[in-house]
Design a protein around this motif. Sequence first.
Motif, PDB file in Angstrom:
ATOM      1  N   ARG A  90       8.049  55.262 -28.654  1.00  0.00           N
ATOM      2  CA  ARG A  90       9.253  55.641 -27.902  1.00  0.00           C
ATOM      3  C   ARG A  90      10.374  55.968 -28.890  1.00  0.00           C
ATOM      4  O   ARG A  90      11.529  55.585 -28.699  1.00  0.00           O
ATOM      5  N   TYR A 103      19.198  50.497 -22.710  1.00  0.00           N
ATOM      6  CA  TYR A 103      17.782  50.303 -22.373  1.00  0.00           C
ATOM      7  C   TYR A 103      17.571  50.477 -20.871  1.00  0.00           C
ATOM      8  O   TYR A 103      16.647  51.183 -20.439  1.00  0.00           O
ATOM      9  N   TYR A 153       1.331  48.235 -18.833  1.00  0.00           N
ATOM     10  CA  TYR A 153       1.599  49.650 -19.086  1.00  0.00           C
ATOM     11  C   TYR A 153       0.596  50.543 -18.346  1.00  0.00           C
ATOM     12  O   TYR A 153       0.464  51.718 -18.653  1.00  0.00           O
ATOM     13  N   GLU A 263      16.946  38.635 -18.946  1.00  0.00           N
ATOM     14  CA  GLU A 263      17.104  39.497 -20.127  1.00  0.00           C
ATOM     15  C   GLU A 263      18.458  40.208 -20.073  1.00  0.00           C
ATOM     16  O   GLU A 263      19.172  40.255 -21.065  1.00  0.00           O
ATOM     17  N   SER A 340      11.569  47.778 -26.531  1.00  0.00           N
ATOM     18  CA  SER A 340      12.626  46.825 -26.867  1.00  0.00           C
ATOM     19  C   SER A 340      12.380  46.043 -28.151  1.00  0.00           C
ATOM     20  O   SER A 340      13.296  45.367 -28.623  1.00  0.00           O
TER      21      SER A 340
END
Length: 425
Positions: A90, A103, A153, A263, A340
């Motif tokens: 990414r 993000y 994913y 988070e 991240s």
Amino acid sequence: MPRTIDLLILNARQLLTCASDGPKRGEAMTDVGLIEDGAVAVQDGEIIAVGSSAELAARYESRTTIDAAGRVVTPGFVDPHTHVAYAGDRVAEFEMRIKGATYMEIMAAGGGIVSTMRAVREVSEEELAAETRHRLDEMLMLGTTTTEVKTGYGLSIEAEMKLLRAIEQLHDAHPMTLVPTFLGAHAVPPEFKGRTDAYVDLVVEEMIPAAADWYKASSFARQQSPFFCDVFCEAGVFDLAQSRRVLKAGLARGMAPKLHADEFENLGGVTLAIEQGATSVDHLDVTPPDEIARLAASDTMGVVLPAVNFNLGSCHFADAREIIDAGAALALATDINPGSAPTPSMPMVMAIATRYQKLLPAEVLNASTINAAYAVGLGDRVGSLQAGKRADILIHGVSDYRHLAYEFGKNFVEMVIKDGENVSF
Ligand code: NIG
Ligand code: FE
């Protein structure tokens, strides 16, 4: 007559056992079980004794002897929260964030986790395993000998199953011990956009049963290694009620709960994790004091992931100091993933945690070994140098363990021993 055994490691200037019969809390986090001029005895891949070099050299003869003179010997690191099974990268989003996008903005615009989902759906199981194997090799050379690995994913039954199969294939072939976690509820895939509840139905009704069947026939079940179920509980992703549904469905199929919580926004995820008897609750960046107190009173491990804050360019970190001081059990993890936290390095995580979370080198070592082992349900098998545990041992080219966190950006690991074998390359 000395008994002949497979392996003796002698003369460690400092041998850190990190020994404990349960997760370490409070003051115990500053005790690394340091033995000066220490030694470890290994037979059949298992530690049979730990003590002074003089004592063990008198008691055993060995087929292989390693002289760790002047060096530090520790348990192998355990990385208890990773998304290491993925394809692609990414790097374009990295540039977008440098230019100011956040993000969560990138995720809301259809990038982030979903862009890695596209990459994972496109590759074969073999390609996915090959890309992941390369990252596992990097982790191993940095001292990680056991790692948790999440799915998440794929976001369709076929692609999530492909991830689980790749994880099993790697566990069987790679020296590292893998611990699988099903994270079907990582993001809502594009085909369910705006229909989060319908996607949760699919996760609960079809994906979890399929994942549970996969586990039953897997080498993980044969080795009585745990299988976890996790959710990304976050504003704009899965709310508290949706997260509860997924964790309960997992529990009903024998999957132990874990949770991504706090988070970015506090939704009460820590309370939910404790309510469901979660093994760990992870991130904790914005957890309020009352929920930290609740965590301290529970058996759930708090896992913090400071490489994420670092990578997202944030100066705000989880209050790991307060988590320990309140009496909660704390572990550290990389969270390795393409968005991240693109890092395989537990030492890098320790370097960040000492500086920005004000943890001592001893605390970060316990958080990366014994407590991390409990965070993946393997505290009785790995995470410390104690008789009866797997012989997962690191020899570091430093003379004082504090250097492992003090210096950064280099790799001190000179030898990685996994199940009693030197697996360094
Ligand atoms: O733990 N927060 C959710 N999941 C990961 C990130 C995954 C990704 O961005 O690809 C995390 O940070
Ligand atoms: Fe994560």
